[in-house]
Design an enzyme around this catalytic site. Structure first.
Site, PDB file in Angstrom:
ATOM      1  CD  GLU A 447      85.359 118.432 -38.083  1.00 53.59           C
ATOM      2  OE1 GLU A 447      85.368 117.232 -37.722  1.00 53.59           O
ATOM      3  OE2 GLU A 447      84.337 119.155 -37.998  1.00 53.59           O
ATOM      4  CG  HIS A 450      85.662 115.616 -33.613  1.00 57.44           C
ATOM      5  ND1 HIS A 450      84.948 115.377 -32.466  1.00 57.44           N
ATOM      6  CD2 HIS A 450      84.995 116.603 -34.270  1.00 57.44           C
ATOM      7  CE1 HIS A 450      83.904 116.198 -32.430  1.00 57.44           C
ATOM      8  NE2 HIS A 450      83.908 116.959 -33.508  1.00 57.44           N
TER       9      HIS A 450
HETATM   10 ZN    ZN Z   1      82.393 118.181 -34.115  1.00 59.69          ZN
END
Ligand code: ZN
Ligand code: ADP
Ligand code: MG
Length: 626
Positions: A447, A450
């Site tokens: 995460e 991202h």
């Molecule tokens: Zn992802």
């Protein structure tokens, strides 16, 4: 809120009272016959005896008379002789069965002892034979009458075409319509659509005004829009606004019916609407009957074709002076049969878009009108956080928020309730399954990848929230929220979007030197975007400004449907190569970006492991104080 009316049939005389009809007579006669044969059986009491006993009795001279019917022997004892059964009842008559092998001694024996012998034909009495011949038919016809009634109850309208005319449709019920109480004030936003339909409303209100001027109005209007954008609602509200009866059917109803029922239902629908004119007819989900009739689809679906043909015939059959307007709704205008949209049929199209910010506020207002909200609740904020929500989603949001407030024993619904309802709708329910430590670390880096990629690039939507609490299918999520509604996506925006999607996987590769299955969905979305950029939007240097899009379900049984674009094998190969190339180039540059900012990546991941959820503001300060 608009579920108050329905198309339920009003109970008819036939279902509530008792009507004397020929078919009741039929049942009565049958019943009488059964009773008669039962009673006659009871009256004749015979003692069942063995064949050997029977012969013995003959030899002893006890038997006066026998009647032989096939293999059955019924007889009476002579004089005052009676025989007793084991319960000591006495009988003057007996019965027995003849052996299968012909007993040659029997006749001489009977003769010798002077027994009167009667032979009767073994066939059944005429009356019984008639009944037996008729009974199967009675049952078959009864079944049809019964299923006819069931169908009529289910459909709310009369069904005549059950294959046996006259049965199941003795009472000709008209198609039921509903009186609508919703009107345009219940439909928020959709100003363009309402403006376009205003003319229809006006026409239905004052048909004479239009007729005297010889003005022709379109007979059919097609409402197009994504699911939940309010097509059904708008159709109902149009009838309510004009104050005319609303006749509605749903396309998918036809598909599961017996052959011929759909067409007859359409006929009834139009007939009844004509009688009630001015009236509004609404065919919901018309795509399920109105799919383009290409080779593959035509197989085995006569019913749909017949229904569609009937709709077309009815539309052609009434003049535009008649004060009837037919609305139809679909969320798949691309697959509609072109015959439907020809002039004189559904030639006017009204598009219902997903609601923009202002419309979302209004829809929220409509759906929270009756809810107890806290005073300082700002619907504007909620609208800003629900980009991409349809009207139905917003209605659902308001309801979920109310449910949550009730669960927590609150008296008013506040922002918290809306936030958690929103997360629940968008991301699914958060469940108790927590990640174990090593999973947690991997998901945190994923995460963080991202999020960091998004922060490093321009042209990206700001991060609102990162979390490693599993929800629904996802083990964690990074949420970006567009600040405004986006309509036209630029190439740069799309590229950043793909990079952000790849960011999770790239971070895993960078930190753990290995990949996991957690990135499957990211990859899928990214690949889809790249493919669209190349084949739909002409954003690839090598393939040039050409549309190679073949549509998603344009292939059926090896044939193209609708407008077809044939691409050569060579082009197909080129497309695949370009997709691969773009993706791997993108991956390299994302990894490079993350590697250059590896300390920030660690910082975000560690914060996630500690706090599980980071808000957008926290992320900003996390990245700046370095
Ligand atoms: Zn992802
Ligand atoms: P569709 O037929 O386009 O799939 P519906 O008309 O069935 O969508 O909408 C479902 C529900 O969503 C409606 O009953 C209504 O509660 C809500 N809704 C959708 N659009 C609107 C709108 N513009 N204003 C108010 N409510 C709406
Ligand atoms: Mg609908």
């Amino acid at each position: 809120m608009n579920r108050t009316q329905s198309n339920e049939p009003k109970p008819s005389a036939e279902t509530t009272g008792f009507n004397w009809t020929p078919r009741y007579t039929l049942w009565l006669v049958l019943l009488a016959l059964l009773a008669y044969s039962y009673i006659t059986q009871l009256q004749q009491q015979h003692l069942n005896i063995a064949y050997s006993t029977f012969k013995q009795e003959v030899r002893e001279g006890h038997i006066a008379e026998v009647t032989i019917t096939g293999s059955q022997v019924v007889g009476s004892y002579g004089g005052s002789y009676t025989a007793n059964d084991d319960k000591n009842n006495s009988y003057s008559q007996f019965k027995t069965l003849l052996p299968e092998i012909d007993d040659k001694d029997l006749m001489p024996l009977l003769d010798e002892y002077g027994v009167v012998v009667k032979i009767e034909s073994s066939e059944l009495p005429a009356l019984i034979r008639v009944i037996l011949a008729v009974l199967p038919w009675v049952l078959i016809v009864g079944f049809f009458m019964y299923s006819g009634r069931i169908m009529r109850k289910r459909l709310g309208g009369g069904v005549g075409g059950m294959g046996i005319p006259g049965f199941g449709s003795e009472t000709k019920e008209p198609f039921e319509h509903s009186k609508i109480t919703v009107n345009y004030t219940d439909v928020a936003g959709l100003d363009n659509a309402k403006a376009e339909l205003q003319e229809v409303v006006d026409f239905l209100k004052n048909p004479d005004k239009y007729r005297s001027l010889g003005a022709k109005l379109p007979k059919g209007v097609l409402l197009m829009g994504a699911p939940g954008t309010g097509k059904t609602l708008l159709a109902r509200a149009t009838a309510g606004e004009a104050g005319v009866p609303f006749f509605s059917v749903t396309g998918s109803e036809f598909i599961e019916m017996f052959v011929g029922v759909g067409a007859s239902r359409v006929r009834k629908l139009f007939d009844s609407a004509r009688k009630a004119a001015p009236a509004l007819i609404f065919i919901d989900e018309i795509d399920s009957v109105g799919r383009a009739r290409a080779f593959g689809y035509a197989m085995g679906n006569d019913e749909r074709d017949q229904t569609l043909n009937q709709i077309l015939a009815e539309m052609d059959g009434f003049s535009s002076a008649e004060p009837i307007v037919v609305l139809a709704a679909t969320n798949r205008p691309d697959i509609l049969d072109p015959a439907l949209t020809r002039p004189g049929r559904f030639d006017r199209k009204v598009v219902l878009d997903l609601p923009q910010h202002k419309a979302r506020v209004e829809i929220l207002k409509v759906h929270t009108k009756k809810l107890p909200l806290v005073k300082d609740l700002n619907l504007d904020d909620i609208a800003a956080q629900t980009v991409g929500f349809s009207g139905a989603d917003l209605a659902n949001l308001a309801n979920e928020a109310a449910l949550r407030a009730a669960r927590n024993n609150k008296h008013f619904i506040d922002k918290d309730d809306f936030d958690s309802a929103r997360d629940r709708i968008v991301l699914g329910l958060s469940h108790g399954d927590l990640l174990n430590e090593s999973e947690k670390e991997r998901v945190a880096y994923h995460e963080a990848g991202h999020a960091l990629t998004a922060c490093l690039l321009s042209n990206t939507d700001p991060i609102k929230k990162i979390s490693i609490i599993p929800r629904g299918q996802a083990m964690g999520f990074t949420e970006q929220r567009p600040e405004e509604d986006r309509h036209n996506l630029t190439e740069e925006y799309l590229q950043s979007r793909i990079a952000v999607l790849l960011g999770g996987r790239c971070a895993e590769e960078l930190v753990f030197n290995s990949l996991s299955t957690g990135a499957a969905n990211d990859l899928k979305q990214a690949t889809q975007l790249v493919r669209q950029m190349i084949t739909q939007w002409g954003m690839n240097k090598h393939l040039g400004p050409v549309n190679f899009d073949q549509g998603e379900d344009s292939h059926f049984l090896g044939r193209h449907m609708g407008e077809l674009i044939d691409i050569s094998e060579h082009t197909a190969e080129m497309i695949d190569d370009e997709i691969r190339l773009t993706m791997s180039n993108m991956e390299k540059s994302v990894i490079k970006g993350l590697a250059n900012n590896i300390d920030k990546l660690h910082r975000i991941a560690n914060a996630l492991i500690d706090h599980e959820t980071i808000e957008g503001e926290e992320l900003k300060s996390l990245l700046s104080d370095a």
